[in-house]
Design a protein around this motif. Sequence first.
Motif, PDB file in Angstrom:
ATOM      1  N   ALA A   1      -3.357  10.288  -0.539  1.00 36.24           N
ATOM      2  CA  ALA A   1      -1.836  10.416  -1.392  1.00 36.24           C
ATOM      3  C   ALA A   1      -1.579   9.187  -1.549  1.00 36.24           C
ATOM      4  CB  ALA A   1      -1.569  10.901  -1.853  1.00 36.24           C
ATOM      5  N   ASP A   2      -0.983   8.691   0.314  1.00 40.71           N
ATOM      6  CA  ASP A   2      -0.224   7.187   0.612  1.00 40.71           C
ATOM      7  C   ASP A   2      -1.348   6.191   1.102  1.00 40.71           C
ATOM      8  OD1 ASP A   2       2.044   8.521   0.610  1.00 40.71           O
ATOM      9  OD2 ASP A   2       2.464   8.714   2.826  1.00 40.71           O
ATOM     10  N   ARG A   3      -2.438   6.302   0.373  1.00 39.49           N
ATOM     11  CA  ARG A   3      -2.826   5.158   0.614  1.00 39.49           C
ATOM     12  C   ARG A   3      -3.398   4.450  -0.803  1.00 39.49           C
ATOM     13  NH1 ARG A   3      -4.929   3.401   5.337  1.00 39.49           N
ATOM     14  NH2 ARG A   3      -6.913   2.183   4.837  1.00 39.49           N
ATOM     15  N   ARG A   4      -3.558   5.511  -1.396  1.00 39.91           N
ATOM     16  CA  ARG A   4      -3.320   5.902  -3.107  1.00 39.91           C
ATOM     17  C   ARG A   4      -2.903   4.736  -3.845  1.00 39.91           C
ATOM     18  NH1 ARG A   4      -7.113   9.736  -3.618  1.00 39.91           N
ATOM     19  NH2 ARG A   4      -5.236  11.785  -3.549  1.00 39.91           N
ATOM     20  N   ALA A   5      -1.672   5.440  -3.238  1.00 40.52           N
ATOM     21  CA  ALA A   5      -0.343   4.432  -4.336  1.00 40.52           C
ATOM     22  C   ALA A   5      -0.163   3.102  -3.257  1.00 40.52           C
ATOM     23  CB  ALA A   5       0.751   5.595  -3.557  1.00 40.52           C
ATOM     24  N   TRP A  58     -11.927  -3.733   2.609  1.00 37.82           N
ATOM     25  CA  TRP A  58     -10.848  -4.112   3.353  1.00 37.82           C
ATOM     26  C   TRP A  58     -11.190  -2.324   4.298  1.00 37.82           C
ATOM     27  CZ3 TRP A  58      -7.102  -7.998   0.826  1.00 37.82           C
ATOM     28  CH2 TRP A  58      -7.906  -9.513   0.959  1.00 37.82           C
ATOM     29  N   GLY A  59     -11.416  -1.503   3.551  1.00 34.00           N
ATOM     30  CA  GLY A  59     -10.703  -0.001   3.789  1.00 34.00           C
ATOM     31  C   GLY A  59      -9.959   0.675   3.147  1.00 34.00           C
ATOM     32  N   TRP A  60      -9.052   0.258   1.786  1.00 33.30           N
ATOM     33  CA  TRP A  60      -7.766   0.514   1.402  1.00 33.30           C
ATOM     34  C   TRP A  60      -8.709   1.827   0.515  1.00 33.30           C
ATOM     35  CZ3 TRP A  60      -2.544  -2.149   0.038  1.00 33.30           C
ATOM     36  CH2 TRP A  60      -2.161  -2.408   1.914  1.00 33.30           C
ATOM     37  N   LEU A  61     -10.244   1.307   0.109  1.00 29.95           N
ATOM     38  CA  LEU A  61     -10.144   2.136  -1.338  1.00 29.95           C
ATOM     39  C   LEU A  61     -11.817   2.660  -0.087  1.00 29.95           C
ATOM     40  CD1 LEU A  61      -9.041   0.324  -4.275  1.00 29.95           C
ATOM     41  CD2 LEU A  61      -8.401   2.143  -3.902  1.00 29.95           C
ATOM     42  N   PRO A  62     -11.898   3.821  -0.249  1.00 25.82           N
ATOM     43  CA  PRO A  62     -11.871   5.366  -1.240  1.00 25.82           C
ATOM     44  C   PRO A  62     -10.634   5.541  -0.881  1.00 25.82           C
ATOM     45  CG  PRO A  62     -13.816   6.053  -0.988  1.00 25.82           C
ATOM     46  CD  PRO A  62     -13.615   3.740   0.043  1.00 25.82           C
ATOM     47  N   ALA A  63      -9.055   5.775  -0.923  1.00 27.85           N
ATOM     48  CA  ALA A  63      -8.034   6.459  -0.207  1.00 27.85           C
ATOM     49  C   ALA A  63      -8.645   7.837   0.587  1.00 27.85           C
ATOM     50  CB  ALA A  63      -6.780   6.056  -1.249  1.00 27.85           C
ATOM     51  N   ALA A  64      -8.136   7.980   1.287  1.00 25.59           N
ATOM     52  CA  ALA A  64      -7.777   9.460   2.299  1.00 25.59           C
ATOM     53  C   ALA A  64      -6.852   9.851   1.906  1.00 25.59           C
ATOM     54  CB  ALA A  64      -8.119   8.828   3.731  1.00 25.59           C
ATOM     55  N   ALA A  73       3.574 -13.020  -3.384  1.00 26.17           N
ATOM     56  CA  ALA A  73       3.924 -11.420  -3.096  1.00 26.17           C
ATOM     57  C   ALA A  73       3.731 -10.585  -1.838  1.00 26.17           C
ATOM     58  CB  ALA A  73       4.502 -10.657  -4.515  1.00 26.17           C
ATOM     59  N   GLU A  74       4.009  -9.788  -0.782  1.00 26.33           N
ATOM     60  CA  GLU A  74       3.939  -8.672  -0.126  1.00 26.33           C
ATOM     61  C   GLU A  74       3.522  -7.497   0.287  1.00 26.33           C
ATOM     62  OE1 GLU A  74       3.502 -12.714   2.918  1.00 26.33           O
ATOM     63  OE2 GLU A  74       5.237 -11.256   3.502  1.00 26.33           O
ATOM     64  N   LEU A  75       3.169  -7.204   0.204  1.00 24.51           N
ATOM     65  CA  LEU A  75       2.914  -5.177   0.790  1.00 24.51           C
ATOM     66  C   LEU A  75       2.758  -4.918   1.927  1.00 24.51           C
ATOM     67  CD1 LEU A  75       1.562  -6.323  -2.808  1.00 24.51           C
ATOM     68  CD2 LEU A  75       2.205  -3.951  -2.709  1.00 24.51           C
ATOM     69  N   GLY A  76       2.985  -4.161   2.168  1.00 24.31           N
ATOM     70  CA  GLY A  76       2.856  -3.034   3.401  1.00 24.31           C
ATOM     71  C   GLY A  76       1.887  -2.358   2.819  1.00 24.31           C
ATOM     72  N   ALA A  77       0.897  -2.487   4.488  1.00 28.30           N
ATOM     73  CA  ALA A  77      -0.578  -2.374   4.338  1.00 28.30           C
ATOM     74  C   ALA A  77       0.019  -0.378   4.527  1.00 28.30           C
ATOM     75  CB  ALA A  77      -1.151  -2.850   5.541  1.00 28.30           C
ATOM     76  N   PRO A  78      -0.799   0.169   4.178  1.00 31.57           N
ATOM     77  CA  PRO A  78      -0.515   1.339   4.560  1.00 31.57           C
ATOM     78  C   PRO A  78      -0.937   2.239   6.225  1.00 31.57           C
ATOM     79  CG  PRO A  78      -3.082   1.154   3.317  1.00 31.57           C
ATOM     80  CD  PRO A  78      -2.238   0.225   3.724  1.00 31.57           C
TER      81      PRO A  78
END
Length: 171
Positions: free
Chosen positions: A73-77, A65-71, A165-170
């Motif tokens: 620090a916020d996306r990695r977190a 889904w493109g979250w990783l590899p993170a571009a 559980a729901e988390l916000g997308a970067p």
Amino acid sequence: MSTTRPYSPGDRGPESGDGGASGAPGGGGLAVPSGGRQARRLSFDGESGVVPLARDFARQALHAWGWLPAASADRRAAAEDVLLVVSELVTNACLHAEGPDELRISCDNKVLRVEVSDRGAGQPAPRTPHRAGRPGGHGMFIVQRLCLDWGVVRTPGVTGKTVWAELGAPA
């Protein structure tokens, strides 16, 4: 924020069995577009080592889904938060609910949703009062702190529950 609502505001509840894809043993679930929402499902039937299996499965979804590899620090977190929440929910099912049955992860542009189904009758809740220095009992506190919202879905007449559980997308 913790909640006992069966689903988050504006959500219709857990995705129906018709909209997902079965996960093959070893983490081989399929991505399923559903009105802009991508979803993956993993069955734990007959599996061992379910916590690392769940993390690997979630990591594969985040890559797809493109979250990783993170571009950044916020996306990695954000990706690490997802992996931690998956670990905590699956671990709780192992410790308190006879083990997990299924992991479902879905994502749209704004929210990633993690769902873990099990056969347990218990009600997950953060330990109150939370004592940071005491070992154990931090799982739902961590979920509460990292997530936008979380809750439990029970189906009348069916043993068990689904903890979501729901988390916000970067950004």
